[in-house]
Structure formats: C-alpha cells, structure tokens
Scaffold this active site. Structure first.
Site, short mmCIF file in Angstrom:
data_model
loop_
_atom_site.label_atom_id
_atom_site.label_comp_id
_atom_site.label_asym_id
_atom_site.label_seq_id
_atom_site.Cartn_x
_atom_site.Cartn_y
_atom_site.Cartn_z
N HIS A 283 -15.34 5.15 3.43
CA HIS A 283 -16.64 5.64 3.90
C HIS A 283 -16.79 7.13 3.64
O HIS A 283 -15.82 7.89 3.66
CB HIS A 283 -16.91 5.26 5.35
CG HIS A 283 -16.08 5.94 6.41
ND1 HIS A 283 -16.44 7.13 6.97
CD2 HIS A 283 -14.94 5.56 7.02
CE1 HIS A 283 -15.56 7.46 7.91
NE2 HIS A 283 -14.63 6.53 7.95
N ASP A 295 -11.21 12.09 8.28
CA ASP A 295 -11.96 10.86 8.54
C ASP A 295 -13.37 10.99 8.00
O ASP A 295 -14.25 11.46 8.70
CB ASP A 295 -11.96 10.56 10.04
CG ASP A 295 -12.64 9.25 10.39
OD1 ASP A 295 -13.02 8.51 9.47
OD2 ASP A 295 -12.80 8.99 11.59
N GLU A 329 -20.43 4.17 8.24
CA GLU A 329 -19.28 3.44 8.80
C GLU A 329 -19.12 3.74 10.27
O GLU A 329 -18.83 2.87 11.08
CB GLU A 329 -17.99 3.82 8.04
CG GLU A 329 -16.78 2.97 8.45
CD GLU A 329 -16.04 3.43 9.67
OE1 GLU A 329 -15.20 2.67 10.19
OE2 GLU A 329 -16.28 4.56 10.16
N GLU A 330 -19.30 5.01 10.60
CA GLU A 330 -19.04 5.45 11.98
C GLU A 330 -20.03 4.84 12.97
O GLU A 330 -19.77 4.83 14.17
CB GLU A 330 -19.08 6.98 12.07
CG GLU A 330 -18.01 7.68 11.24
CD GLU A 330 -16.60 7.47 11.76
OE1 GLU A 330 -16.44 6.77 12.79
OE2 GLU A 330 -15.65 7.99 11.14
#
Ligand code: PHE
Ligand code: ZN
Length: 492
Positions: A283, A295, A329-330
């Site tokens: 992502h 991340d 994605e998150e």
C-alpha cells in the site's frame, strides 16, 4: 492536513486512454520466450534471474524513493494518507519513475464511505483537571451538542470489554474505559451501548506510553456510542484516579461522514503470460496520523525498485508481473479490495499469486514471513517456502507471521488466490525469543512509531530493509519465470 476530494496524477487520463486503446491480447498470443527456443530447465532459469535481480535491488536504490516519500509528506502537512496531497505526490513520483522505465501506469479509481474527525476533545474536570488526547474512532457517533459531562467507569480487571459480563458493574450513563484489543471494536461498541454506557474510551496500552492509534468501528452501522482511543499514560492515570473516587469528564467527540475518492496504481511487465499473472503489491497510503515511511513507504519503495530493476530483464519474464500500489489500505484494504472485486472470474483464476509486504524497515525488527494455518488457498505454502528458503540460504532466521487480515493480501486470499510475503513488524511487542534471534529490545514494539508522526525516514533500519528487498526481488523474479509449483497453476 490538506485534503483534496478529486485527486490523481496528471497523467491519469492520458494513461487510462492509452491502456484502453491497447486491447489485451489473448493469453496464448503472448510471447513465451522460452517456449520459442524449446524446453529449458525452468527452475534453473528462474533462480538465475532471481539471483540477478536480488543483487540489483538494494537499500541504496530504494532509499531515493523513500526520500521522495518523505518529501511528499513534508511538503503536504506531514502525511501521505488517502485523500491527501501527500498521497498524490507519492503517486506522482511512482508514476514518473515507472514511466521513465518504460511501464504504462494505470490509475484505478474507487470511492468509499469514510469518516473524518471534527472534534476530539476530552478533559478531566475533577478531581485533577487536565486535557486528554483522544483519537476519535472512524464512524463513531457524536457526543450531544455542546459536549457531554459525566462520570468515568473503568471496567474491572483491566478488561478488554469483549464480553457482556465486563459491563455488569455501574456503567449506565457513564463513559466506559476498556483495554485495547481482544476483539473487534464493533463488539465493544455494541456491548457498551447495550449496557447503557454514554461513551467508550479505549486504553491503547502499548509502548511507548504516549502512543495513540486511531481505530475504526466496522461495520459503521454498529457504532452506537461515541468512541475514542487514549494513550496508555493518560488511561492509566485515569484508572488510578477512578480507584480513589469519582472522575468527572467533559467529552466533545464528533466526526463527519464523507465519501473519499482514491486510486491504485498498476503497472505490468509487457512480457509474460497474462493467464499466470504474479501480483507484487504494497500500500502507498500512510495512516492519517503520520508520514508512513515504514508503514508502508518501505515496501512501496522496494516494490518500485524491483519494478525498475526488472524492466531491463523483461525478455526473461514468462509470467506477467503486475506491480501494484494500493490506496486506502489504512481505511480497511479498500484499494486492494476494489481491485479484487473488479476482476472477472477468469482474471481471478489467472492470478497465480500475490506478494505483499508491510513495514519492512522496522527499527526493532523481527524477520517475519507470512504463514498460513488452516484453510489457505493452495500454493500459499509454496510462496512461504520460497521466502523462508531464501532467507535460510543467507543464514537469516525467520519467524512465521499469521495472515492476520491486516494487510492487502486479505482480499486476494478471500478470493482463493495464494499469497505470501512478510514484514519486519508493526505494533508487535518484541518477545525475548525474538530478541535472541534478531537483537533489538524485548518488551518494546517492533516499530514504536507505528501510525505515529515519528514514522519518518530517520527511524528506518536499512539492514532489514535490504534483506527484505533481496527476498522480494528473489521471489518476484522466481515466480516471474516459474509458477509451476503454485497451487491451482499446477493444473494449467
Ligand atoms: N493495516 C492497518 C493496521 O493493521 C489497518 C488495518 C487494521 C486493516 C485492522 C485491517 C484491520 O493497523
Ligand atoms: Zn501498513
């Protein structure tokens, strides 16, 4: 933070038009360079290309991309989250680099119901007045107009609040404090509402004590009490106060329902059989609370570097490789979920496998390889073994990482597509065993900056990033040449 509702790289329209113009050739019409020269030891070819690509994909190469992602955040309010200019800047960069290398980049748009925080105020009014720092859960209902005043009720025994019995005490009309994790937030929300609680506060009891994480109540319809997370330090002090007597709170928690638009970026090798497509993805969006360099900038940078380095070897690619940069994605794997949902049944069958990576530069790392227990799509075991063998050959120990439903492999696996990959850890506590295997510090998170503003370039570990880059490149090239031992592909 700067949000734009309509956001796409400048090339979006032109790129989409180009793609639409190029009708997809039938799979059998695609060049199979090896077939043309007669049978060959395919596995040996695969491992030759894998070794070559693994040596060419390096931390130094990926670092340029990470610097670009850091810049994308720095220049746009410190985040690269879905719907922000920081995401667009990241996507522009990826698009430009892929295009320079000869890839045609496709922008795949989607929109989804989302929720933005409007007010996140929590204050202790007595006995010891102070401000708290809540993060409102996505889809949380609001406190009444003008805010809510009332008493705190701490669940007994540091309970998760995942069972009705946890709410048996005096919670009616109060704001309940529960522990983070143990079950879906939706379950806690339902139970708290059923017990008549006025609000749900969750103690994010992680290391470090000031860490806070935004949660999501899903499905949104379940959310019936205002819900917010508090950092452990603040929650523990609240609980200590409550043990001595009543704690009075003021809460003003409000969110806003919105429709967010975003997009994935997809780029294919022009070579290789489309009916054996290998997807390598990660992502590209950050969490809404930070720049997301680990991340998941770490993985996106390595996926990009792998694509750039594979380009000159395209004639050796027998199975099409599709590089994917997922959006949102998150927010719950929205981009990858959209991608899988829009595949036809045939395209799904023709997806040989997906490789997925998360947080591969964690400073307090564990070398984790996705491992399926129970019912996983056939071929998942093969993918795992390719990774564990590669690390083992380099003398690098690994530990299994459960497919935890927390990354973009999930929609693929739900559609029966085998998956694999790994992570250096996100909000996993390092165990003494992991410390023995990998060094670092037991009792601390593998990434103490998980979903925090400090998830920046300066906290990344270059060594583990390079090791995962090697494994990513190795596996990508290996499957780009040979997927004959991957599950359903065997029959083809
Ligand atoms: N990957 C993110 C995380 O693990 C978002 C997420 C959470 C996605 C939970 C799915 C489930 O925090
Ligand atoms: Zn992530």
């Amino acid at each position: 933070m700067a949000r734009r509702r309509t956001a796409a790289p400048a090339c979006a329209l032109a790129c989409a038009a180009l793609l639409a113009a190029a009708a997809a050739p039938a799979p059998e019409a695609l060049a199979d360079p090896v077939a043309a020269t007669g049978p060959a030891p395919v596995r040996a070819d695969a491992e030759r290309l894998a070794g070559r690509l693994a040596s060419e994909v390096t931390t130094a190469g990926a670092w340029r991309h990470l610097e670009a992602f850091q810049r994308a955040a720095d220049e746009h309010g410190g985040v690269r989250a879905v719907g922000t200019e920081g995401y667009d800047a990241s996507a522009h960069y990826v698009t430009r680099r892929l295009t320079e290398a000869g890839y045609r980049v496709r922008v795949q748009r989607f929109s989804f119901p989302d929720s933005l925080p409007v007010a996140q105020t929590a204050r202790v009014t007595a006995p010891d007045p102070r401000d708290l720092h809540p993060l409102l859960a996505r889809f949380s209902p609001a406190t009444p107009d003008g805010g809510w005043r009332g008493r705190l009720a701490v669940l007994p025994g540091n309970a998760y609040g995942c069972g009705a019995a946890d709410y048996a005490g005096d919670v009616r009309g109060h704001a309940v404090l529960a522990r983070y994790g143990g079950c879906d937030l939706a379950r806690k929300s339902e139970l708290a509402a059923a017990a008549g609680a006025a609000a749900l506060l969750v103690n994010v009891d992680q290391q470090p004590a000031e860490m806070n994480i935004r949660s999501t109540v899903r499905p949104p319809a379940v959310a019936r009490v205002p819900t917010a997370n508090l950092p452990r330090g603040e929650a523990e002090r609240l609980a200590a106060d409550a043990a001595r007597g009543p704690v009075e709170l003021f809460l003003d928690l409000r969110g806003r329902a919105v429709t967010t638009e975003s997009y994935n970026l997809l780029a294919d090798t022009p070579t290789g059989r489309a009916d054996r497509t290998v997807v390598l993805g990660s992502h590209l969006d950050s969490a809404t609370e930070g720049p997301g360099l680990n991340d998941n900038g770490s993985s996106a940078a390595m996926v990009l570097e792998t694509a750039l380095r594979l380009a000159p070897h395209r004639d050796q690619v027998r199975n099409r490789v599709r590089f994917a940069f997922w959006g949102a994605e998150e927010e719950g794997m929205i981009g990858s979920g959209h991608y899988v949902a829009q595949l036809s049944a045939q395209e799904r069958r023709e997806t040989a496998l997906v490789l997925n990576f998360e947080t591969i530069a964690s400073p307090n790392y564990a070398r984790m390889v996705y491992h399926g227990t129970g019912a996983v799509p056939p071929g998942t075991d093969t993918v795992e073994k390719v990774f564990t063998d590669r690390f083992a050959r380099r003398g690098l120990p690994t530990v299994p990482l459960e497919f935890d439903g927390r990354s973009d492999f999930a929609p693929f696996m739900a559609a029966g597509i085998p998956a694999g990959g790994g992570s250096a850890g996100y909000n996993h506590l390092k165990t003494p065993e992991w410390q023995r295997l990998f060094g670092g510090t037991a009792g601390q998170l593998t990434d103490p900056c998980y979903h925090q503003t400090c998830d920046d370039l300066s906290h990344l570990d270059r060594t583990i990033l390079g090791q995962f880059g090697d494994a990513m490149a190795w596996a990508t090239a290996r499957f780009a040449v040979d997927v004959s031992d991957v599950g359903a592909v065997r029959a083809r």
